[in-house]
Motif scaffolding. Structure first.
Motif, mmCIF file in Angstrom:
data_model
loop_
_atom_site.group_PDB
_atom_site.id
_atom_site.type_symbol
_atom_site.label_atom_id
_atom_site.label_comp_id
_atom_site.label_asym_id
_atom_site.label_seq_id
_atom_site.Cartn_x
_atom_site.Cartn_y
_atom_site.Cartn_z
ATOM 1 N N ALA A 74 0.794 -1.176 0.054
ATOM 2 C CA ALA A 74 0.022 -0.134 0.010
ATOM 3 C C ALA A 74 1.017 1.314 0.003
ATOM 4 O O ALA A 74 1.882 1.161 0.635
ATOM 5 C CB ALA A 74 -1.016 0.036 1.224
ATOM 6 N N GLY A 75 0.457 2.405 -0.962
ATOM 7 C CA GLY A 75 1.081 3.505 -0.799
ATOM 8 C C GLY A 75 0.572 4.508 -1.647
ATOM 9 O O GLY A 75 -0.608 4.514 -2.298
ATOM 10 N N THR A 76 1.126 5.756 -1.406
ATOM 11 C CA THR A 76 0.731 6.897 -2.268
ATOM 12 C C THR A 76 1.731 7.719 -2.562
ATOM 13 O O THR A 76 2.910 7.433 -1.874
ATOM 14 C CB THR A 76 -0.577 7.629 -1.529
ATOM 15 O OG1 THR A 76 -0.958 8.737 -2.217
ATOM 16 C CG2 THR A 76 0.235 8.385 -0.155
ATOM 17 N N GLY A 77 1.547 8.562 -3.599
ATOM 18 C CA GLY A 77 2.631 9.512 -3.904
ATOM 19 C C GLY A 77 2.620 10.940 -3.754
ATOM 20 O O GLY A 77 1.471 11.123 -3.763
ATOM 21 N N VAL A 78 3.684 11.806 -3.405
ATOM 22 C CA VAL A 78 3.391 13.145 -3.333
ATOM 23 C C VAL A 78 4.558 13.668 -4.284
ATOM 24 O O VAL A 78 5.804 13.273 -3.934
ATOM 25 C CB VAL A 78 3.590 13.712 -1.815
ATOM 26 C CG1 VAL A 78 3.763 15.195 -1.631
ATOM 27 C CG2 VAL A 78 2.394 13.282 -1.124
ATOM 28 N N TRP A 79 4.460 14.515 -4.979
ATOM 29 C CA TRP A 79 5.556 15.143 -5.732
ATOM 30 C C TRP A 79 5.541 16.493 -5.562
ATOM 31 O O TRP A 79 4.497 17.384 -5.491
ATOM 32 C CB TRP A 79 5.222 15.161 -7.259
ATOM 33 C CG TRP A 79 6.243 15.703 -8.296
ATOM 34 C CD1 TRP A 79 7.337 15.076 -8.672
ATOM 35 C CD2 TRP A 79 6.469 16.907 -8.513
ATOM 36 N NE1 TRP A 79 8.207 15.951 -9.303
ATOM 37 C CE2 TRP A 79 7.773 17.135 -9.018
ATOM 38 C CE3 TRP A 79 5.806 18.251 -8.185
ATOM 39 C CZ2 TRP A 79 8.367 18.404 -9.448
ATOM 40 C CZ3 TRP A 79 6.314 19.297 -8.870
ATOM 41 C CH2 TRP A 79 7.576 19.488 -9.582
ATOM 42 N N ALA A 80 6.902 16.643 -5.036
ATOM 43 C CA ALA A 80 7.002 18.236 -4.594
ATOM 44 C C ALA A 80 8.624 18.536 -4.673
ATOM 45 O O ALA A 80 9.162 17.606 -4.043
ATOM 46 C CB ALA A 80 6.458 18.587 -3.262
ATOM 47 N N PHE B 37 10.785 14.007 -5.888
ATOM 48 C CA PHE B 37 10.517 12.788 -4.932
ATOM 49 C C PHE B 37 11.226 12.678 -3.744
ATOM 50 O O PHE B 37 11.497 11.368 -3.493
ATOM 51 C CB PHE B 37 10.450 11.445 -5.947
ATOM 52 C CG PHE B 37 9.239 11.474 -6.949
ATOM 53 C CD1 PHE B 37 8.345 11.213 -6.720
ATOM 54 C CD2 PHE B 37 9.821 11.797 -8.266
ATOM 55 C CE1 PHE B 37 7.065 11.143 -7.767
ATOM 56 C CE2 PHE B 37 8.654 11.707 -9.298
ATOM 57 C CZ PHE B 37 7.513 11.206 -9.102
ATOM 58 N N SER B 38 11.910 13.679 -3.183
ATOM 59 C CA SER B 38 12.886 13.386 -2.169
ATOM 60 C C SER B 38 12.265 12.710 -1.009
ATOM 61 O O SER B 38 12.853 11.802 -0.516
ATOM 62 C CB SER B 38 13.403 14.636 -1.921
ATOM 63 O OG SER B 38 12.503 15.824 -1.297
ATOM 64 N N ALA B 39 10.970 13.103 -0.509
ATOM 65 C CA ALA B 39 10.493 12.659 0.523
ATOM 66 C C ALA B 39 10.075 11.115 0.419
ATOM 67 O O ALA B 39 10.382 10.255 1.173
ATOM 68 C CB ALA B 39 9.495 13.496 1.013
ATOM 69 N N TYR B 40 9.275 11.032 -0.566
ATOM 70 C CA TYR B 40 8.885 9.591 -0.999
ATOM 71 C C TYR B 40 10.160 8.438 -1.041
ATOM 72 O O TYR B 40 10.079 7.582 -0.431
ATOM 73 C CB TYR B 40 7.967 9.624 -2.236
ATOM 74 C CG TYR B 40 7.629 8.211 -3.058
ATOM 75 C CD1 TYR B 40 6.701 7.572 -2.558
ATOM 76 C CD2 TYR B 40 8.527 7.847 -3.838
ATOM 77 C CE1 TYR B 40 6.110 6.443 -3.023
ATOM 78 C CE2 TYR B 40 8.101 6.491 -4.754
ATOM 79 C CZ TYR B 40 6.868 5.918 -4.044
ATOM 80 O OH TYR B 40 6.836 4.710 -4.577
ATOM 81 N N GLU C 38 2.813 1.694 -15.546
ATOM 82 C CA GLU C 38 1.633 2.099 -16.001
ATOM 83 C C GLU C 38 0.596 1.853 -15.189
ATOM 84 O O GLU C 38 -0.276 0.863 -15.321
ATOM 85 C CB GLU C 38 1.427 1.797 -17.635
ATOM 86 C CG GLU C 38 2.487 2.362 -18.473
ATOM 87 C CD GLU C 38 2.078 2.023 -19.873
ATOM 88 O OE1 GLU C 38 1.017 1.549 -20.234
ATOM 89 O OE2 GLU C 38 3.039 2.063 -20.752
ATOM 90 N N THR C 39 0.266 2.711 -13.923
ATOM 91 C CA THR C 39 -0.885 2.296 -13.192
ATOM 92 C C THR C 39 -1.501 3.794 -12.782
ATOM 93 O O THR C 39 -0.916 4.849 -13.386
ATOM 94 C CB THR C 39 -0.260 1.629 -11.887
ATOM 95 O OG1 THR C 39 0.350 2.553 -10.937
ATOM 96 C CG2 THR C 39 0.276 0.364 -12.148
ATOM 97 N N ASP C 40 -2.509 3.710 -11.729
ATOM 98 C CA ASP C 40 -2.970 5.097 -11.742
ATOM 99 C C ASP C 40 -2.213 5.818 -10.388
ATOM 100 O O ASP C 40 -2.482 6.832 -9.831
ATOM 101 C CB ASP C 40 -4.524 4.839 -11.044
ATOM 102 C CG ASP C 40 -4.765 3.852 -10.006
ATOM 103 O OD1 ASP C 40 -3.595 3.354 -9.532
ATOM 104 O OD2 ASP C 40 -5.858 3.684 -9.719
ATOM 105 N N PHE C 41 -0.999 5.090 -10.059
ATOM 106 C CA PHE C 41 -0.079 5.847 -9.353
ATOM 107 C C PHE C 41 0.279 7.236 -9.610
ATOM 108 O O PHE C 41 0.594 7.484 -10.842
ATOM 109 C CB PHE C 41 1.211 4.931 -8.781
ATOM 110 C CG PHE C 41 1.847 5.517 -7.685
ATOM 111 C CD1 PHE C 41 1.637 5.113 -6.545
ATOM 112 C CD2 PHE C 41 3.277 6.215 -8.269
ATOM 113 C CE1 PHE C 41 2.474 5.841 -5.226
ATOM 114 C CE2 PHE C 41 4.020 6.580 -7.159
ATOM 115 C CZ PHE C 41 3.709 6.314 -5.739
ATOM 116 N N ALA C 42 0.565 8.228 -8.516
ATOM 117 C CA ALA C 42 1.059 9.462 -8.977
ATOM 118 C C ALA C 42 -0.019 10.055 -10.107
ATOM 119 O O ALA C 42 0.487 10.875 -10.940
ATOM 120 C CB ALA C 42 2.432 9.509 -9.387
ATOM 121 N N GLY C 43 -1.339 9.730 -9.808
ATOM 122 C CA GLY C 43 -2.106 10.546 -10.843
ATOM 123 C C GLY C 43 -2.258 9.705 -12.160
ATOM 124 O O GLY C 43 -2.736 10.300 -12.942
ATOM 125 N N GLY C 44 -1.458 8.641 -12.306
ATOM 126 C CA GLY C 44 -1.906 7.871 -13.533
ATOM 127 C C GLY C 44 -0.675 8.388 -14.540
ATOM 128 O O GLY C 44 -0.873 8.382 -15.893
#
Length: 253
Positions: A96-102, A155-158, A192-198
């Protein structure tokens, strides 16, 4: 209580790589406990697909970043196992996971804590809480990311959390070895998934760039990852332990 079929618990298995892994394990005769965060419908559809393959499936809700909920989750897992006539499961896939781009300079403490709770603290303490339910001789796979090796701005934190999980994997392998439990890291590349907004799947420019940086000349697909994890969990790979295995088609070599 004992059981004959192997049982896997896969977090975040209602979609993406977790779902793909669940299906390939089911095809190998493994029963599946799958977790979802918010979308029960997707999880039920995945469970129906597993049942259609002739395997047992159970659906449990889990917020993988909420450590306080893990005791309840472990009790629910124990109840599922009891209903199946057993008291242990064999394979844990922390997916399980999610992504944050900053950019690093703009990453907020809230985003940092969100990523840490899901990707590192959650993995650490969920596995700890589930240890009494994992069979001796069982297997654990912690899902990391190619981003823990190569570097893409934003992607430094992720990636730092995934790096922490990779170190944790080695310690788990060492400390759980007395029980015969193998622990490995699987690090997918861009898929190619919906991770990071696809973005890899849906943004042609991102997809082309990913392909251009990959030795095999394309972005990854879920079917590149699920079968690999299913294979890693099998007895064919019983002597692989404490390793980080990147599954990226040769990205950024």
């Amino acid at each position: 209580m004992s059981h004959t079929a192997n049982i896997a618990l896969i977090t975040g298995a209602s979609r993406g790589l977790g779902r793909n892994t669940a299906m390939h394990l089911a095809k190998k005769g493994v029963d599946i406990i799958l977790t979802y965060h918010a979308n029960r419908g997707e999880a039920d559809a995945a469970a129906a697909e597993i049942s259609a393959l002739g395997r047992r499936a159970a659906v449990l809700q889990l917020d993988s970043g909420d450590v306080a909920s893990f005791a309840r989750f472990a009790a629910e897992t124990r109840a599922v196992l009891a209903g199946w006539g057993c008291d242990r499961f064999d394979y844990l896939v922390n997916n399980a996971g999610t992504g944050v781009w900053a950019p690093f300079a703009e990453t907020s403490e809230a985003d940092f804590d969100h990523l840490m709770n899901i990707h590192f603290k959650g993995v650490y303490f969920l596995t700890q809480k589930l240890l009494p339910l994992i069979s001796d001789g069982g297997r654990i796979v912690n899902v990391s990311s190619g981003l823990a090796r190569f570097t893409l701005p934003g992607f430094s934190a992720y990636a730092a959390m995934k790096g922490a999980v990779e170190v944790l994997t080695r310690y788990q392998a060492k400390e759980l070895g007395a029980r015969g439990i193998r622990v490995n890291t699987v690090a997918p590349g861009a898929i190619e998934t919906d991770f990071a907004g696809g973005s890899v799947r849906d943004n042609p420019e991102v997809n082309r760039h990913t392909a251009s940086q990959t030795a095999l000349g394309r972005a990854g697909l879920p079917d590149d990852i699920g079968p690999m994890i299913a294979s890693l969990l099998s007895d064919d790979n019983r002597w692989i332990n404490g390793q980080r295995i990147e599954v990226s088609g040769g990205a950024y070599l």
